[in-house]
Design a protein around this motif. Structure first.
Motif, PDB file in Angstrom:
ATOM      1  N   HIS A 154     -10.508  32.934 -26.422  1.00  0.00           N
ATOM      2  CA  HIS A 154      -9.211  32.438 -26.863  1.00  0.00           C
ATOM      3  C   HIS A 154      -9.347  31.566 -28.107  1.00  0.00           C
ATOM      4  O   HIS A 154     -10.251  30.727 -28.188  1.00  0.00           O
ATOM      5  N   LEU A 155      -8.440  31.753 -29.042  1.00  0.00           N
ATOM      6  CA  LEU A 155      -8.453  30.961 -30.268  1.00  0.00           C
ATOM      7  C   LEU A 155      -8.312  29.477 -29.972  1.00  0.00           C
ATOM      8  O   LEU A 155      -8.863  28.634 -30.687  1.00  0.00           O
ATOM      9  N   ASN A 156      -7.604  29.135 -28.897  1.00  0.00           N
ATOM     10  CA  ASN A 156      -7.415  27.719 -28.542  1.00  0.00           C
ATOM     11  C   ASN A 156      -8.476  27.212 -27.582  1.00  0.00           C
ATOM     12  O   ASN A 156      -8.324  26.156 -26.975  1.00  0.00           O
ATOM     13  N   GLY A 157      -9.587  27.929 -27.439  1.00  0.00           N
ATOM     14  CA  GLY A 157     -10.681  27.489 -26.589  1.00  0.00           C
ATOM     15  C   GLY A 157     -10.398  27.586 -25.109  1.00  0.00           C
ATOM     16  O   GLY A 157     -11.177  27.097 -24.292  1.00  0.00           O
ATOM     17  N   ASN A 232     -15.493  29.501 -33.372  1.00  0.00           N
ATOM     18  CA  ASN A 232     -16.465  30.358 -32.696  1.00  0.00           C
ATOM     19  C   ASN A 232     -15.833  31.273 -31.652  1.00  0.00           C
ATOM     20  O   ASN A 232     -16.545  31.976 -30.923  1.00  0.00           O
ATOM     21  N   SER A 233     -14.506  31.271 -31.592  1.00  0.00           N
ATOM     22  CA  SER A 233     -13.841  32.201 -30.681  1.00  0.00           C
ATOM     23  C   SER A 233     -13.967  33.629 -31.218  1.00  0.00           C
ATOM     24  O   SER A 233     -14.179  33.844 -32.419  1.00  0.00           O
ATOM     25  N   ILE A 234     -13.855  34.586 -30.321  1.00  0.00           N
ATOM     26  CA  ILE A 234     -14.009  35.992 -30.694  1.00  0.00           C
ATOM     27  C   ILE A 234     -12.697  36.532 -31.246  1.00  0.00           C
ATOM     28  O   ILE A 234     -11.668  36.518 -30.563  1.00  0.00           O
ATOM     29  N   THR A 240     -16.127  39.679 -33.340  1.00  0.00           N
ATOM     30  CA  THR A 240     -17.091  38.679 -33.795  1.00  0.00           C
ATOM     31  C   THR A 240     -16.345  37.359 -33.981  1.00  0.00           C
ATOM     32  O   THR A 240     -15.117  37.326 -34.052  1.00  0.00           O
ATOM     33  N   ASN A 241     -17.111  36.265 -34.096  1.00  0.00           N
ATOM     34  CA  ASN A 241     -16.451  35.003 -34.404  1.00  0.00           C
ATOM     35  C   ASN A 241     -16.220  34.891 -35.906  1.00  0.00           C
ATOM     36  O   ASN A 241     -16.618  35.766 -36.677  1.00  0.00           O
ATOM     37  N   TYR A 242     -15.580  33.805 -36.319  1.00  0.00           N
ATOM     38  CA  TYR A 242     -15.116  33.689 -37.697  1.00  0.00           C
ATOM     39  C   TYR A 242     -16.177  33.186 -38.669  1.00  0.00           C
ATOM     40  O   TYR A 242     -15.867  32.963 -39.847  1.00  0.00           O
ATOM     41  N   PHE A 252      -9.712  32.341 -40.776  1.00  0.00           N
ATOM     42  CA  PHE A 252      -9.604  31.166 -39.904  1.00  0.00           C
ATOM     43  C   PHE A 252      -9.016  29.986 -40.667  1.00  0.00           C
ATOM     44  O   PHE A 252      -8.098  29.303 -40.188  1.00  0.00           O
ATOM     45  N   ASP A 253      -9.519  29.742 -41.885  1.00  0.00           N
ATOM     46  CA  ASP A 253      -9.012  28.631 -42.678  1.00  0.00           C
ATOM     47  C   ASP A 253      -7.547  28.825 -43.049  1.00  0.00           C
ATOM     48  O   ASP A 253      -6.798  27.848 -43.201  1.00  0.00           O
TER      49      ASP A 253
END
Length: 556
Positions: A154-157, A232-234, A240-242, A252-253
């Motif tokens: 998850h993008l929000n961890g 580091n989320s997928i 893959t991560n960012y 991501f930025d």
């Protein structure tokens, strides 16, 4: 030979201490002698932007070659500090803490995102009855997705903390969890704004969704809108991560760019709710850092000792400048540019930019400590030994000591009585020849004892490392073939940063200040811009941190 090495190392320590003292002294004199000449009443908002990896030389080169026109426009209307440095350590945690607390690791207590504290108990020790001494890991594994080594899906961890990542402390006889905001020892600019500006609002976006909870400060509530994004989320689009490629990091930025634009537009970071424009807000960019770390063979890093950017770095700087342009354009569109101060800098640089200095002999420091039984010979210490093999699954060993290495070495001994023996072993093995630790040059040092305590605090209190190793500039304690640069230490390339400050209605626009300054001076400057007493920041009061030259009025 050993005696000469020892003298050389101690000389380097002394030189480093003298430099740090000179930076404090010169910045204090400059701050006292200069009048502000700014219309402080006009500033209602301060925007802080960290382009991680941004060296002073990057700023000078891109402005000179007109490859960063938006940053150049800010510089032409503001002040460029050409001699800005981090306060001794250049990892993301101490680097950002400097900017938002005004303190070095000595007062703020942050040495690395992965560190050690002798006073803490394991996450599973909810009654604080077992051994003390825990390897604290506040990174991508601090989110709930990482429970039991789970995938970061998850993008929000995952939406909350990983309880296996939260150690405990005995406070006034009560065993309490230590969240990242509890781990920070001093307050932040965000907390000061919340407590001293009527209707003041704060916001920040960074790379780890839950590890950066410490930005809230000890109150736990300093940041009204802390964007929970995990680099580091997928990414489901690539699996893959960012951080795999700088162009992926741009995506991501971009999330953070949009968050800042939404906040300028009077919305929260999600763009879903209408709120006041933050008094102090900002974000972190990772694209340049990822491009710098990428191997020279793949187009990453720099081409020479003059900071000529390789293709990835050149493109990353263009992207960052374009993003800055989008943000400034939105400020102007919303009629906020004339009331918003903008600070562009970095948590850290990256080392080495000169590829000819790169040395990757593996983690020789950790190996040397293990070989001499200062750490477990098989690497069974701290979070290096868990039942699942994953960090922060809550099963790491307690009371084992720890070593953290990148282009620096931080050593927490499992037995502090061994300090003299460990130092002797290190000094006997300073060369780059096996089993040496490659710290035999004039800019390298082994820092310990009273000199370390004076600079970073007393290790006996539990948080400060017993020994800090600064290897020769260019040394990275790794065998990784995926990166050619790193950060964390006090090498020139990861400690000497870009710093541009735009202040609306400044009388001395376009000036360059060449005096040495520290990035800790940014935090009291933010408060000075808003006509608040910098000493409201605990680290500023403790360390005597002054605002940047040009912002040193003594009266409110």
């Amino acid at each position: 030979m050993t005696i000469r090495k020892s003298m050389r190392a101690q000389g380097a320590i002394g030189a480093a201490a003298i430099l740090l003292a000179a930076l404090h002294a010169q910045s204090a004199v400059a701050s006292d002698e200069r009048d502000s000449h700014h219309d402080h009443e006009a500033v209602k908002h301060v925007l802080l932007i960290s382009f991680d990896g941004l060296h002073e030389q990057d700023v000078a080169r891109c402005i000179g070659s007109n490859t960063c026109p938006n940053l150049a426009l800010l510089a032409s209307s503001g002040t460029t500090y050409s001699n800005a440095h981090t306060p001794g350590l250049s990892d993301s945690f101490p680097g950002l803490a400097a900017l938002v607390t005004g303190g070095s690791p000595k007062s703020a207590g942050l040495f690395y995102d992965v560190s050690y504290d002798r006073t803490l108990y394991a996450p599973s020790d909810t009654h604080c009855t077992g051994k003390q001494g825990w390897n604290v890991v506040f990174d991508e594994t601090t989110g709930i997705d990482a429970v039991n080594g789970g995938a970061l899906t998850h993008l929000n961890g995952g939406g909350t903390f990983n309880p296996q990542a939260i150690p405990h402390a005995l406070v006034n006889g009560v065993c309490q969890p230590v969240y990242p905001h509890n781990y920070l020892k001093t307050n932040t600019v965000f907390e000061v704004i919340k407590q001293n500006v009527k209707g003041g609002r704060t916001a920040w976006a960074d790379k780890h969704a839950w590890g950066y909870d410490w930005l809230n400060g000890p109150s736990g509530t300093g940041v009204d809108d802390l964007s929970r994004t995990e680099i580091n989320s997928i990414d489901p689009a690539t699996n893959t991560n960012y951080t795999d490629l700088y162009t992926h990091t741009e995506q991501f930025d971009n999330l953070h760019v949009q968050s800042v634009i939404d906040e300028i537009d009077g919305k929260d970071s999600t763009g879903q709710s209408s709120v006041a424009v933050p008094t102090v807000f900002g974000t972190n960019f990772q694209t340049l850092s990822v491009a710098e770390k990428a191997t020279v063979a793949t187009g990453g890093g720099y081409l020479d000792a003059s900071f000529t950017p390789g293709p990835q770095v050149a493109n990353a700087i263009t992207y960052l400048d374009s993003s800055l342009g989008r943000i400034v354009s939105e400020l102007k569109q919303r009629n906020l540019y004339s009331s918003t101060a903008i600070i562009v800098t970095a948590k850290h640089g990256q080392s080495p930019t000169d590829h000819s200095k790169l040395v990757k002999n593996g983690d020789t420091l950790t190996k040397l400590l293990e070989a001499n039984n200062y750490l477990d010979p098989n690497g069974n210490f701290g979070q290096a030994n868990t039942k699942s093999g994953n960090l922060n699954d809550g099963t790491g060993l307690v009371d084992t000591g720890f070593v953290q290495t990148d282009d620096v070495g931080l050593i927490w001994l499992r037995d502090q009585r061994q300090l003299s023996a460990v130092v002797r072993t290190l000094k006997d093995n300073l060369t780059c020849n096996a089993p040496g630790i490659c710290a035999d040059g004039p800019q390298a040092y082994v820092l310990y004892g009273p000199q370390l305590a004076g600079r970073f605090g007393d290790p006996a209190r539990g948080r400060t490392p017993d020994i800090v190793i600064q290897p020769n500039p260019g040394v990275i304690y790794t065998s990784s073939q995926a990166k050619d640069e790193e950060h964390g230490g006090n090498a020139p390339d990861d400690s000497h940063l870009g710093l541009v400050v735009y202040m609306p209605h400044a009388h001395h626009a376009g000036q360059t200040v060449n005096e040495p300054v520290l990035t800790t001076q940014v935090a009291p400057t933010i408060l000075r811009m808003l006509d608040l007493n910098p000493d409201l920041l605990h680290s500023v009061a403790i360390e005597g941190t002054r605002p940047l030259p040009g912002f040193g009025r003594e009266h409110f």
